[in-house]
Design a protein around this motif. Structure first.
Motif, short mmCIF file in Angstrom:
data_model
loop_
_atom_site.label_atom_id
_atom_site.label_comp_id
_atom_site.label_asym_id
_atom_site.label_seq_id
_atom_site.Cartn_x
_atom_site.Cartn_y
_atom_site.Cartn_z
N VAL A 197 0.86 -1.19 0.00
CA VAL A 197 0.00 0.00 0.00
C VAL A 197 0.90 1.24 0.00
N LEU A 198 0.47 2.24 -0.75
CA LEU A 198 1.21 3.52 -0.81
C LEU A 198 0.29 4.61 -0.27
N MET A 199 0.82 5.37 0.70
CA MET A 199 0.00 6.40 1.33
C MET A 199 0.64 7.76 1.09
N ASP A 200 -0.17 8.75 0.73
CA ASP A 200 0.35 10.09 0.45
C ASP A 200 0.35 10.91 1.73
N LEU A 201 1.54 11.17 2.25
CA LEU A 201 1.65 11.99 3.47
C LEU A 201 2.08 13.42 3.14
N ASP A 202 2.11 13.75 1.84
CA ASP A 202 2.30 15.15 1.47
C ASP A 202 0.87 15.70 1.40
N LEU A 203 0.35 16.09 2.58
CA LEU A 203 -1.10 16.20 2.75
C LEU A 203 -1.76 17.29 1.92
N VAL A 204 -1.03 18.37 1.63
CA VAL A 204 -1.65 19.45 0.86
C VAL A 204 -1.29 19.35 -0.62
N MET B 182 -9.63 18.42 -0.71
CA MET B 182 -9.67 19.82 -0.29
C MET B 182 -8.60 20.07 0.77
N PRO B 183 -7.72 21.05 0.53
CA PRO B 183 -6.62 21.27 1.47
C PRO B 183 -7.09 21.45 2.92
N GLU B 184 -8.26 22.05 3.12
CA GLU B 184 -8.71 22.27 4.51
C GLU B 184 -9.01 20.94 5.23
N ASP B 185 -9.26 19.88 4.47
CA ASP B 185 -9.53 18.59 5.10
C ASP B 185 -8.28 18.00 5.77
N THR B 186 -7.12 18.54 5.46
CA THR B 186 -5.90 18.03 6.12
C THR B 186 -5.96 18.33 7.62
N GLN B 187 -6.81 19.29 8.01
CA GLN B 187 -6.93 19.59 9.44
C GLN B 187 -7.48 18.41 10.22
N ARG B 188 -8.13 17.49 9.52
CA ARG B 188 -8.68 16.30 10.20
C ARG B 188 -7.61 15.23 10.42
N VAL B 189 -6.48 15.38 9.77
CA VAL B 189 -5.42 14.36 9.91
C VAL B 189 -4.60 14.66 11.16
N ASN B 190 -4.42 13.66 12.01
CA ASN B 190 -3.67 13.88 13.25
C ASN B 190 -2.74 12.71 13.55
N VAL C 222 -10.24 8.37 7.25
CA VAL C 222 -10.02 7.22 8.14
C VAL C 222 -9.31 7.64 9.43
N MET C 223 -9.55 8.88 9.82
CA MET C 223 -8.92 9.40 11.04
C MET C 223 -9.80 9.21 12.27
N ASP C 224 -11.11 9.06 12.07
CA ASP C 224 -12.03 9.01 13.19
C ASP C 224 -11.82 7.73 14.00
N ASP D 293 4.77 8.43 0.97
CA ASP D 293 5.38 9.56 0.26
C ASP D 293 5.24 10.75 1.20
N SER D 294 6.37 11.19 1.77
CA SER D 294 6.31 12.10 2.90
C SER D 294 7.12 13.37 2.67
N ILE D 295 7.11 14.25 3.64
CA ILE D 295 7.85 15.51 3.52
C ILE D 295 8.86 15.62 4.67
N MET D 296 9.76 16.60 4.53
CA MET D 296 10.77 16.78 5.56
C MET D 296 10.17 17.58 6.72
N SER D 297 9.66 16.85 7.70
CA SER D 297 9.03 17.50 8.85
C SER D 297 9.17 16.59 10.06
N VAL D 298 9.19 17.21 11.25
CA VAL D 298 9.18 16.40 12.48
C VAL D 298 7.96 16.76 13.33
N ASP D 299 6.96 17.39 12.70
CA ASP D 299 5.69 17.62 13.37
C ASP D 299 5.13 16.28 13.84
N PRO D 300 4.19 16.31 14.80
CA PRO D 300 3.72 15.03 15.37
C PRO D 300 3.30 13.98 14.34
N ILE D 301 2.60 14.39 13.29
CA ILE D 301 2.15 13.40 12.28
C ILE D 301 3.37 12.70 11.67
#
Ligand SMILES: Nc1ncnc2c1ncn2[C@@H]1O[C@H](COP(=O)(O)OP(=O)(O)OP(=O)(O)O)[C@@H](O)[C@H]1O
Ligand SMILES: [Mg+2]
Length: 379
Positions: free
Chosen positions: A163-170, A221-229, A189-191, A250-258
């Motif tokens: 499975v490939l998941m897109d973590l470049d959320l915006v 929709m970019p605003e839906d990324t607010q639901r991802v935690n 699938v965050m709930d 597929d991710s980005i260079m970040s150390v935010d909690p996600i």
């Protein structure tokens, strides 16, 4: 096929219940009920789908509560009972053992031991964590990390369930790379109250026909990324890694909690860079952060994309010297095939399998798979 354990929590303290529910949920366990009283448990037990866990805090009256549980483990042999208490009295432990209790958890909980106990139950129920999680991170915009993640995933999908998941959320482009228009995305699938297994398998994942790769895209929709935690991502990774052999991010260079959740869940963090100063600087900064966050060096791979012999600003050896680690893979520069794949909506490894770049990407996939294969530098 089950990929999620069900659990019921019995604890008089509401805060304890909430905390434990949150922790179990991160482990990918579905909380079906929570009670403050043992009495309410029998109604739930009959309805529980297996495999399941019942976790009871014996305090404040451990002996008395244990006596009241006494017949349940024999009555419900398919349920795994975990008992918790601050009292670690040998008599209590022996009594619990005789009743057929699976685990006795001393309070306060050691998260490590507790998750190991849950893992044992999951494995016993044929739901062991089996996936290798490959976290692909870009060091600068346009470095080619989506190309790497998509081709590695498509290549692995030929040999195993991937499975490939897109973590470049915006800005993510994974679905487009496979010409897919997913109906559901990671935000859906965050709930944590939702049961994920059927929903995930039936709806949320879109399968790319030619490669058999399952894809979980970023929100439309970019605003839906607010639901991802972070908790949701942790839980999702835990569930996916029970149902697949490979989970590619597929991710980005970040150390935010996600992203910290992705880093710590990953078996291998693949840093995609080019041989130029801005990319090399970021690769060094990110590696430093990974190390300071406790990531083992053997879980880090350096991959140089768009490699040309004689022509880069920096040589791979200079990177190795500056960073004190090996460059693990060199992917050749091939703009025609790389852009063709994006425009056509099919990865290079499928569209131009005989090209040098496809060979290199397949080799990289093999080297990341953790399975015995060539690990020498390609290109
Ligand atoms: N090995 C390569 N040779 C030549 N061009 C490449 C190579 N890899 C990727 N590209 C091209 O570089 C561009 C960016 O690629 P890609 O989208 O994979 O990068 P990215 O790091 O994910 O970018 P973003 O920062 O937008 O997420 C695309 O046009 C792609 O075709
Ligand atoms: Mg990208």
């Amino acid at each position: 096929m089950y990929i999620q354990l069900n659990a019921v929590i019995v604890d008089a303290d509401e805060n304890n219940r909430r905390e434990l529910a949150g922790f179990l949920s991160q482990l990918g366990v579905q909380i079906v009920d929570q009670h403050d009283e043992l009495q309410q448990l029998s109604g739930t037990l009959g309805k529980l789908e297996s495999p399941s866990l019942v976790i009871v805090n014996l305090d404040p009256t451990p002996q008395e509560t244990l006596r009241r549980i006494a017949t349940l483990p024999r009555q419900y042999p398919n349920v795994n009972f975990f008992l918790m208490s601050q009292t670690i009295d040998p008599n209590l432990l022996i009594d619990a053992m005789h009743l057929g209790i699976k685990e006795f958890i001393p309070l306060p909980i050691s998260q490590e031991k507790f998750s190991a106990a849950v893992e044992r139950v999951a494995s016993g129920a044929g739901m062991a964590k089996r996936a290798r999680i490959i976290h692909v991170v870009s060091t600068i915009g346009g470095v080619g990390s989506t190309t790497v993640a998509c081709n590695v995933a498509a290549s692995l999908a030929k040999q195993a369930k991937t499975v490939l998941m897109d973590l470049d959320l915006v800005r993510g482009a994974v679905a487009g790379y496979f010409d897919l228009r997913p109906r559901f995305t990671i935000a859906d699938v965050m709930d944590t109250a939702e049961k994920v297994d059927r929903m995930l398998l039936d709806n949320a994942l879109t399968v790319h026909k030619n490669s058999n790769l399952a894809v979980l895209g970023r929100p439309e929709m970019p605003e839906d990324t607010q639901r991802v935690n972070a908790t949701g991502v942790q839980r999702l990774l835990s569930i996916l890694s029970r149902g697949f052999d490979f989970v590619v991010l597929d991710s980005i260079m970040s150390v935010d909690p996600i992203y910290a959740a992705a880093i710590s869940a990953a078996d291998v963090n693949v840093i995609v860079m080019q041989l130029n100063v801005p990319s090399a600087k970021n690769a060094e900064r990110y590696c430093g952060a990974l190390r300071r966050c406790g990531t083992d060096t053997n879980k880090i791979r350096l991959v140089v994309n768009r490699y040309v012999k004689k022509g880069g600003d920096i040589e791979p050896e200079e990177i190795e010297k500056a960073m004190g680690m090996k460059v693990n893979w060199l992917i050749p520069n091939d703009f025609k095939n790389a852009i063709g794949a994006i425009n056509y909506g099919e990865p290079i490894v499928l569209r131009a399998p005989k090209s040098e770049i496809a060979n290199s990407l397949v080799g990289l996939a093999n080297s990341l798979s953790g399975r015995p294969a060539a690990t020498e530098i390609a290109a």
